[in-house]
Design a protein around this motif. Structure first.
Motif, PDB file in Angstrom:
ATOM      1  N   GLY A   1     -23.773  94.057 -29.500  1.00 31.16           N
ATOM      2  CA  GLY A   1     -23.799  92.753 -30.174  1.00 31.16           C
ATOM      3  C   GLY A   1     -23.610  91.607 -29.193  1.00 31.16           C
ATOM      4  N   ARG A   2     -22.709  91.784 -28.213  1.00 26.37           N
ATOM      5  CA  ARG A   2     -22.520  90.758 -27.179  1.00 26.37           C
ATOM      6  C   ARG A   2     -23.818  90.540 -26.400  1.00 26.37           C
ATOM      7  NH1 ARG A   2     -17.371  93.243 -26.675  1.00 26.37           N
ATOM      8  NH2 ARG A   2     -18.139  94.628 -25.024  1.00 26.37           N
ATOM      9  N   ALA A   3     -24.495  91.651 -26.070  1.00 25.04           N
ATOM     10  CA  ALA A   3     -25.759  91.540 -25.337  1.00 25.04           C
ATOM     11  C   ALA A   3     -26.806  90.793 -26.168  1.00 25.04           C
ATOM     12  CB  ALA A   3     -26.271  92.934 -24.970  1.00 25.04           C
ATOM     13  N   TYR A   4     -26.864  91.072 -27.466  1.00 22.08           N
ATOM     14  CA  TYR A   4     -27.808  90.380 -28.351  1.00 22.08           C
ATOM     15  C   TYR A   4     -27.497  88.877 -28.387  1.00 22.08           C
ATOM     16  CZ  TYR A   4     -30.476  94.172 -30.602  1.00 22.08           C
ATOM     17  OH  TYR A   4     -31.348  95.194 -30.857  1.00 22.08           O
ATOM     18  N   ALA A   5     -26.207  88.545 -28.475  1.00 20.40           N
ATOM     19  CA  ALA A   5     -25.812  87.131 -28.541  1.00 20.40           C
ATOM     20  C   ALA A   5     -26.189  86.404 -27.256  1.00 20.40           C
ATOM     21  CB  ALA A   5     -24.306  87.020 -28.797  1.00 20.40           C
ATOM     22  N   ARG A   6     -26.017  87.060 -26.119  1.00 17.47           N
ATOM     23  CA  ARG A   6     -26.311  86.423 -24.835  1.00 17.47           C
ATOM     24  C   ARG A   6     -27.810  86.326 -24.564  1.00 17.47           C
ATOM     25  NH1 ARG A   6     -21.244  89.705 -22.363  1.00 17.47           N
ATOM     26  NH2 ARG A   6     -19.730  87.994 -22.410  1.00 17.47           N
ATOM     27  N   LYS A   7     -28.593  87.249 -25.111  1.00 18.64           N
ATOM     28  CA  LYS A   7     -30.041  87.234 -24.891  1.00 18.64           C
ATOM     29  C   LYS A   7     -30.755  86.275 -25.834  1.00 18.64           C
ATOM     30  CE  LYS A   7     -32.275  91.053 -24.307  1.00 18.64           C
ATOM     31  NZ  LYS A   7     -32.756  92.439 -24.506  1.00 18.64           N
ATOM     32  N   GLY A   8     -30.064  85.809 -26.889  1.00 23.41           N
ATOM     33  CA  GLY A   8     -30.699  84.896 -27.833  1.00 23.41           C
ATOM     34  C   GLY A   8     -31.471  85.607 -28.923  1.00 23.41           C
ATOM     35  N   GLN A   9     -31.019  86.788 -29.335  1.00 26.65           N
ATOM     36  CA  GLN A   9     -31.721  87.537 -30.386  1.00 26.65           C
ATOM     37  C   GLN A   9     -31.481  86.967 -31.780  1.00 26.65           C
ATOM     38  OE1 GLN A   9     -33.564  89.266 -27.762  1.00 26.65           O
ATOM     39  NE2 GLN A   9     -33.911  90.266 -29.726  1.00 26.65           N
ATOM     40  N   VAL A  10     -30.477  86.095 -31.925  1.00 23.15           N
ATOM     41  CA  VAL A  10     -30.228  85.441 -33.214  1.00 23.15           C
ATOM     42  C   VAL A  10     -31.170  84.252 -33.324  1.00 23.15           C
ATOM     43  CG1 VAL A  10     -28.530  84.301 -34.686  1.00 23.15           C
ATOM     44  CG2 VAL A  10     -27.815  86.180 -33.189  1.00 23.15           C
ATOM     45  N   THR A  11     -32.053  84.280 -34.313  1.00 18.54           N
ATOM     46  CA  THR A  11     -33.097  83.255 -34.423  1.00 18.54           C
ATOM     47  C   THR A  11     -32.746  82.135 -35.398  1.00 18.54           C
ATOM     48  OG1 THR A  11     -34.253  84.500 -36.167  1.00 18.54           O
ATOM     49  CG2 THR A  11     -34.854  84.974 -33.888  1.00 18.54           C
ATOM     50  N   GLY A  12     -31.763  82.337 -36.230  1.00 19.47           N
ATOM     51  CA  GLY A  12     -31.340  81.300 -37.171  1.00 19.47           C
ATOM     52  C   GLY A  12     -29.932  81.588 -37.630  1.00 19.47           C
ATOM     53  N   LEU A  13     -29.138  80.543 -37.756  1.00 18.19           N
ATOM     54  CA  LEU A  13     -27.735  80.728 -38.130  1.00 18.19           C
ATOM     55  C   LEU A  13     -27.231  79.493 -38.856  1.00 18.19           C
ATOM     56  CD1 LEU A  13     -25.195  82.448 -38.006  1.00 18.19           C
ATOM     57  CD2 LEU A  13     -24.835  81.708 -35.666  1.00 18.19           C
ATOM     58  N   SER A  14     -26.675  79.708 -40.031  1.00 15.63           N
ATOM     59  CA  SER A  14     -26.182  78.595 -40.845  1.00 15.63           C
ATOM     60  C   SER A  14     -24.802  78.931 -41.390  1.00 15.63           C
ATOM     61  CB  SER A  14     -27.156  78.331 -42.005  1.00 15.63           C
ATOM     62  OG  SER A  14     -26.639  77.371 -42.900  1.00 15.63           O
ATOM     63  N   VAL A  15     -23.905  77.942 -41.350  1.00 19.10           N
ATOM     64  CA  VAL A  15     -22.549  78.105 -41.889  1.00 19.10           C
ATOM     65  C   VAL A  15     -22.341  77.066 -42.977  1.00 19.10           C
ATOM     66  CG1 VAL A  15     -20.084  78.139 -41.384  1.00 19.10           C
ATOM     67  CG2 VAL A  15     -21.706  78.903 -39.646  1.00 19.10           C
ATOM     68  N   THR A  16     -22.086  77.508 -44.188  1.00 17.41           N
ATOM     69  CA  THR A  16     -21.791  76.614 -45.303  1.00 17.41           C
ATOM     70  C   THR A  16     -20.559  77.135 -46.032  1.00 17.41           C
ATOM     71  OG1 THR A  16     -23.105  77.815 -46.958  1.00 17.41           O
ATOM     72  CG2 THR A  16     -24.290  76.219 -45.569  1.00 17.41           C
ATOM     73  N   SER A  17     -20.132  76.408 -47.049  1.00 18.37           N
ATOM     74  CA  SER A  17     -18.978  76.854 -47.839  1.00 18.37           C
ATOM     75  C   SER A  17     -19.298  78.138 -48.602  1.00 18.37           C
ATOM     76  CB  SER A  17     -18.550  75.755 -48.808  1.00 18.37           C
ATOM     77  OG  SER A  17     -19.627  75.370 -49.642  1.00 18.37           O
ATOM     78  N   GLY A  18     -20.573  78.477 -48.703  1.00 17.72           N
ATOM     79  CA  GLY A  18     -20.965  79.726 -49.363  1.00 17.72           C
ATOM     80  C   GLY A  18     -20.987  80.914 -48.423  1.00 17.72           C
ATOM     81  N   GLY A  19     -20.788  80.680 -47.127  1.00 16.18           N
ATOM     82  CA  GLY A  19     -20.774  81.772 -46.158  1.00 16.18           C
ATOM     83  C   GLY A  19     -21.740  81.543 -45.016  1.00 16.18           C
ATOM     84  N   VAL A  20     -21.963  82.601 -44.242  1.00 22.64           N
ATOM     85  CA  VAL A  20     -22.839  82.556 -43.073  1.00 22.64           C
ATOM     86  C   VAL A  20     -24.107  83.334 -43.384  1.00 22.64           C
ATOM     87  CG1 VAL A  20     -23.071  83.181 -40.637  1.00 22.64           C
ATOM     88  CG2 VAL A  20     -20.851  82.458 -41.534  1.00 22.64           C
ATOM     89  N   THR A  21     -25.248  82.757 -43.061  1.00 25.45           N
ATOM     90  CA  THR A  21     -26.514  83.473 -43.140  1.00 25.45           C
ATOM     91  C   THR A  21     -27.189  83.383 -41.780  1.00 25.45           C
ATOM     92  OG1 THR A  21     -27.633  81.494 -43.984  1.00 25.45           O
ATOM     93  CG2 THR A  21     -26.840  83.072 -45.610  1.00 25.45           C
ATOM     94  N   ALA A  22     -27.856  84.458 -41.383  1.00 23.42           N
ATOM     95  CA  ALA A  22     -28.476  84.478 -40.065  1.00 23.42           C
ATOM     96  C   ALA A  22     -29.655  85.438 -40.065  1.00 23.42           C
ATOM     97  CB  ALA A  22     -27.456  84.897 -39.013  1.00 23.42           C
TER      98      ALA A  22
END
Length: 299
Positions: free
Chosen positions: A60-81
């Motif tokens: 997971g750390r490697a994915y985060a550093r490589k930029g594999q997360v293409t969308g990420l949103s934080v709202t009062s309803g939770g996190v979607t990615a």
């Protein structure tokens, strides 16, 4: 369940999958070592790493550093990615913490109201470490006590929770918390602007309702045209509006807070401050040129 690619199960060994390359993904600022710069980011990661499988966390750390997360949103309803793995379509990830009830929210406001110094620091954009202790004492934890306190899911076929896709999002959240610790309250269903307003401040002042605005009666124009172009009072003793430089660059930007998932190596607020300072310098130079030109015309 199986891993992302069809695994070759042989004596418990699984063939590692290779994620598809992502352009313009959300890359972690952290390139090596531990995640979390501020105490709240470190606490978030400490909880995650205490709860879970170290092998998947490493991926997971490697994915985060490589930029594999293409969308990420934080709202009062939770996190979607969205997290890109080895398959064509990115996987859908969601994370949710139990929100405070209305009674719990009011209790939070009540106990914070007894701590004016802490509230002043919060309104200034800080998150004092004592806040976590106060919340815990009142039974209103900011951080999950165990992974069972977190509702987390991923559309990948991995049976483990968290899988590497969820882990990547957790690590990016730590960096988002470093930049804006009030996202922790957001995940508990408490929006930052509402919290600030309830504590005696506000992020974006709202205009007074029309019914509460005082009606202003227009002042009649003077009958003598010559009087119209003269000041009604002697203003010679007042200081000029621009005589003193106010050293508060990008004050509104700093008050609103950082962009949680800023996709650049440059610091957003620092760059905005430089732009504001540059613009102020240009305006000052234009003003001086205008004054020189006016002095020359008078001769």
């Amino acid at each position: 369940m199986q891993q992302e690619n069809n695994p070759m199960a042989s004596y418990g060994w699984y063939r590692p999958s290779v994620p598809k390359k992502v352009d313009n993904g959300i890359k972690a600022v952290n390139k090596r070592g531990a995640f979390g710069r501020e105490w709240w980011g470190k606490e978030w990661i400490m909880r995650l790493e205490r709860f879970n499988d170290s092998a998947r966390l490493g991926r997971g750390r490697a994915y985060a550093r490589k930029g594999q997360v293409t969308g990420l949103s934080v709202t009062s309803g939770g996190v979607t990615a969205k997290v890109q793995g080895s398959r064509t379509r990115p996987y859908s990830v969601s994370i949710r913490l139990t929100p405070y009830s209305e009674e719990e929210y009011q209790r939070l406001l009540g106990v914070l109201g007894l701590q004016p110094v802490l509230v002043a620091r919060m309104l200034g954009g800080e998150m004092p470490e004592a806040i976590a202790g106060i919340c815990r004492k009142e039974g209103l934890p900011l951080f999950p006590a165990s992974f069972s306190d977190i509702e987390a899911s991923c559309s990948c076929p991995d049976y483990a929770v968290p899988c590497k896709h969820l882990a990547a999002v957790f690590y990016l959240l730590a960096e988002a918390f470093d930049r804006d610790p009030f996202l922790l309250f957001t995940l508990r269903g408490v929006e930052k602007d509402a919290l600030f307003k309830a504590l005696g401040g506000t992020l974006s002042p709202e205009p007074a309702p029309e019914s509460k605005r005082k009606k202003k009666i227009a002042e009649p124009l003077p009958p003598d045209p010559e009087s119209f172009w003269h000041a009604a009072a002697d203003l010679s003793g007042l200081p000029a509006l621009c005589d003193e430089e106010v050293n508060l660059p990008a004050v509104l930007v700093r008050r609103l807070g950082p962009v949680p998932f800023w996709r650049s190596k440059m610091n957003f607020i620092a760059e905005m401050e430089l732009m504001y300072k540059s613009a102020s310098a240009c305006i000052g130079e234009i003003r001086l040129q205008s004054e020189d030109a006016e002095a020359e015309s008078r001769g």
